[in-house]
Design a protein around this motif. Sequence first.
Motif, PDB file in Angstrom:
ATOM      1  N   GLU A 122      -5.325   6.013   7.376  1.00 43.66           N
ATOM      2  CA  GLU A 122      -4.959   4.937   6.452  1.00 43.66           C
ATOM      3  C   GLU A 122      -4.062   3.908   7.142  1.00 43.66           C
ATOM      4  O   GLU A 122      -4.233   2.693   6.946  1.00 43.66           O
ATOM      5  CB  GLU A 122      -4.265   5.517   5.215  1.00 43.66           C
ATOM      6  CG  GLU A 122      -5.198   6.302   4.301  1.00 43.66           C
ATOM      7  CD  GLU A 122      -4.547   6.614   2.968  1.00 43.66           C
ATOM      8  OE1 GLU A 122      -4.204   5.660   2.238  1.00 43.66           O
ATOM      9  OE2 GLU A 122      -4.371   7.806   2.663  1.00 43.66           O
ATOM     10  N   ILE A 148       0.962   5.152   0.982  1.00 43.93           N
ATOM     11  CA  ILE A 148       0.289   6.163   1.804  1.00 43.93           C
ATOM     12  C   ILE A 148       1.178   7.402   1.830  1.00 43.93           C
ATOM     13  O   ILE A 148       2.303   7.355   2.328  1.00 43.93           O
ATOM     14  CB  ILE A 148       0.051   5.659   3.242  1.00 43.93           C
ATOM     15  CG1 ILE A 148      -0.795   4.379   3.236  1.00 43.93           C
ATOM     16  CG2 ILE A 148      -0.620   6.748   4.093  1.00 43.93           C
ATOM     17  CD1 ILE A 148      -0.940   3.733   4.616  1.00 43.93           C
ATOM     18  N   THR A 195       0.841  -1.197   0.000  1.00 46.91           N
ATOM     19  CA  THR A 195       0.000   0.000   0.000  1.00 46.91           C
ATOM     20  C   THR A 195       0.870   1.238   0.000  1.00 46.91           C
ATOM     21  O   THR A 195       1.863   1.306   0.726  1.00 46.91           O
ATOM     22  CB  THR A 195      -0.896   0.034   1.262  1.00 46.91           C
ATOM     23  OG1 THR A 195      -1.667  -1.169   1.326  1.00 46.91           O
ATOM     24  CG2 THR A 195      -1.832   1.239   1.235  1.00 46.91           C
TER      25      THR A 195
END
Length: 487
Positions: free
Chosen positions: A464, A251, A249
């Motif tokens: 997040e 971020i 991911t």
Amino acid sequence: MKILFVTSELAGLVKVGGLADVSAALPRALEQVTGDEVRVLLPGYPGVLAGLREAAPVADLPGLAEIPPARLLGARGPDGHDLLVIDCPGLYDRPGTPYTDLAGRDWADNDIRFARLALAAAQLAHGLPGLDWQPDVMHVHDWPAALAPGYVAWNDGRQPVPTVTTIHNLAHQGLFPAGRLGALGVPEAGFAMEGAEFHGQLGFLKAGLWYASEVTTVSPSYADEITTPELGCGLHGLLGGLRDTGRLTGIVNGADDSWHPRDDPYLVRRFDLATRDEKQRNARAVRQRLGLAQRPAPLFSLIARMVWQKGVDLVIDACETLVRAGGQLVVMGTGDAALERRMHTLSHRHPGSVAVRIGYDEPVAHNLFAASDFFLMPSRFEPCGLTQMYAQRFGALPIAHRTGGLRDTIDDGVTGFLFPDSSVRSLLGAVRRALLTFNHRPGMGRMQREAMQREFGWDAPAREYHRVYARVHSRALAAGRTSACHE
């Protein structure tokens, strides 16, 4: 949730780069926004120990192989945040940076020094006698902490603790000879392609990627780029697999509120969106301080490490054109000696138009953002970057290579100028666009307003990260229940 945050740098105590800023700001945001309880673990360098409040021993850290035992201190940092500090003078009580001596050479025992950090994290994750605190999730940052998920995995059958590894810069991987396995207590089974082995060497970051529950990096674009051969640094296959299984991911980092012109204590004149014309007072002060001519010229600045990654050589090669077009340039940074010499040559060749400050000075840096019309960031690759966010807050429009976090945080033609490839020609194309905008005051004002209104706080990144923590924690709980049923 209880989060153990493992890092080698922490702003306010020890800082080499942006990792320190993230390590200070993200834990605060997590506690304020999500309610997570975060404790930061870091080595006890001299500057760290000197800056602690209420420090006291809380546990003993056993050694392993050639990794010495140590004391664990509980303390508060300068901002009051809870810290856990490894007190081991034989490894950390020395001058220089966390990674190098005063001459800039890597410490010969860096493998032991940062294995001690990683092992302490794993020992905390599994629970230490005398310490009434155990994390639900362990979050490790970059190669100095990245062996920790390996130590968690090599735990003699104990229930694994979910771990998250964050890549701040894939180019730095922490590679050491295979002959150091025994000294670091790494089992032979861990030295494999499906483990910590990287082209015949022991890779700290490779272990952190392979054994982590999930991996994050500091912008969505960089998360895509590191799955390619061009920017994957030999790990693109592993990272592509993590992406395909939903375990990678991106971020974007936030920017700390201490970098804001409305209440910045370093500025000659504070300002905000409504009073941005006060930038000119800051510009006059900077010109006087650094020996630039007092004229209404577009002021460009560059604050960066003087290394190949940052594209400093592109700025050097573009400087003559920039000055001929009437611009002024201020450069601050340190790094490669050859680049420093070339920068000094430019300042001598163009007195009044080019100023160079070797080193880093925090007050001067703040004033440069406040004074500048444009901020140069021609990095060949940039995982996230923070200075382009600071620049926009101060109304200094960034001129940046369209890569990584720069692409994710700069809106081309709206809050700054992006150029497509790492070449002088491409950079100068963006500089010419910036000069045209400077000479069209309504357009310049519009872009500055847009840039200064952008939100780059830590609240959204904290949410997040919390979702990542919750995801890996839920999976670990489910795996634990499954194991119990099988037993």
